[in-house]
Design a protein around this motif. Sequence first.
Motif, short mmCIF file in Angstrom:
data_model
loop_
_atom_site.label_atom_id
_atom_site.label_comp_id
_atom_site.label_asym_id
_atom_site.label_seq_id
_atom_site.Cartn_x
_atom_site.Cartn_y
_atom_site.Cartn_z
N THR A 102 0.80 -1.42 -0.15
CA THR A 102 0.22 0.07 0.11
C THR A 102 0.51 1.49 0.19
N GLU A 103 2.19 0.96 1.13
CA GLU A 103 2.91 2.88 1.32
C GLU A 103 3.17 2.48 -0.71
N MET A 104 3.67 1.63 -0.81
CA MET A 104 4.25 2.40 -2.34
C MET A 104 3.82 1.84 -3.26
N VAL A 126 -2.11 15.59 -0.40
CA VAL A 126 -2.55 15.03 0.79
C VAL A 126 -3.64 13.77 0.41
N PRO A 127 -2.61 12.53 0.92
CA PRO A 127 -3.33 10.96 0.72
C PRO A 127 -4.96 10.94 0.21
N GLY A 128 -5.64 12.16 1.26
CA GLY A 128 -7.44 11.53 1.58
C GLY A 128 -8.08 12.50 0.92
N GLN A 129 -6.99 13.86 0.66
CA GLN A 129 -7.98 14.97 0.03
C GLN A 129 -8.60 14.11 -1.47
N ALA A 130 -9.67 15.25 -1.86
CA ALA A 130 -10.16 14.79 -2.41
C ALA A 130 -9.30 15.14 -4.69
N THR A 171 -5.24 4.22 -4.82
CA THR A 171 -3.82 3.66 -4.45
C THR A 171 -5.11 2.07 -3.89
N GLU A 172 -5.87 1.95 -3.32
CA GLU A 172 -6.85 0.71 -3.04
C GLU A 172 -6.79 0.05 -4.07
N HIS A 173 -7.66 0.92 -5.29
CA HIS A 173 -8.26 0.46 -6.62
C HIS A 173 -6.91 -0.67 -7.08
N LEU A 174 -5.44 -0.19 -7.11
CA LEU A 174 -4.61 -0.51 -7.69
C LEU A 174 -3.96 -2.24 -7.57
N ARG A 175 -4.31 -1.99 -5.94
CA ARG A 175 -3.76 -3.23 -5.35
C ARG A 175 -4.64 -3.78 -4.91
#
Length: 267
Positions: A102-104, A126-130, A171-175
């Motif tokens: 996930t970090e990568m 920011v990771p969670g920003q829309a 990120t979660e979709h790619l993983r």
Amino acid sequence: TGGMAGALDRTDQARMRRSGVLPLSVEEGMALFDVAIGADEPVLIPVKFDLTALAAQAGAGQLASMLQGLVRRPRRTATAGGPVSAISLSDRLAGLPEEEQTEMLLDLVRDEVAVVLGHTDAENIVPGQAFSEIGFDSLTAVELRNRLMRVAGIPLPATLIFDYPSPVAITEHLRAELIPDAASGTVQPADVDEAGLRKALASVPLERLQELGVLQQLLRLVAAAPGAADSGATSPASSETGQSAAHLIADMDVAGLIERAMGNTTN
């Protein structure tokens, strides 16, 4: 910075430079215009190309087909040990623990977002920003999708940033796409009844919903739910005028938010 390009911001200008298109001065533009209207060719594009940038694109296999004839393609030389195949991103991820995967991927996504927006440092992302809150438009959305497809080596939908509206969500979709086993433990809709779904969603902190890009979607559902207008729910239009998520939900807790999003407006 003037004329037809006067409305372009730094992001637009950076995107043009990456594409290999250089700006024209007024004198150059007028001279090319005169040449174009006096030529017998029916379709001409007065443009100045950065051939070095185009050559770099050709070397990376990213040059548009209509520009292929402008630069020489680099020669491919065989190595002593024969052709060496690049290690795919999925192969690199497969040997890592879940947290490092996930970090990568998040670092990769943030790097590409930073490039598309013209930032020199991905730490500003920011990771969670829309994406809608950090200046993405239709052109930058397409560029990000194309860049991620190239680095990930998998097809991605044209609606990528709308389906997955934050770096964390992508990120979660790619993983899940790159490591199918990662999605094997995902709860399927048929496995959860409505009561169970309400309970599960209500247990998720607001901050996590916002990180995943889910909070804004729930807020839109709240605004569209029956009775929303009478209850003072905020419309999507007002949310897009810059009001914060915290202001939109006011005193409503997660449970209340889920209740209204799922159509229960009795309380």
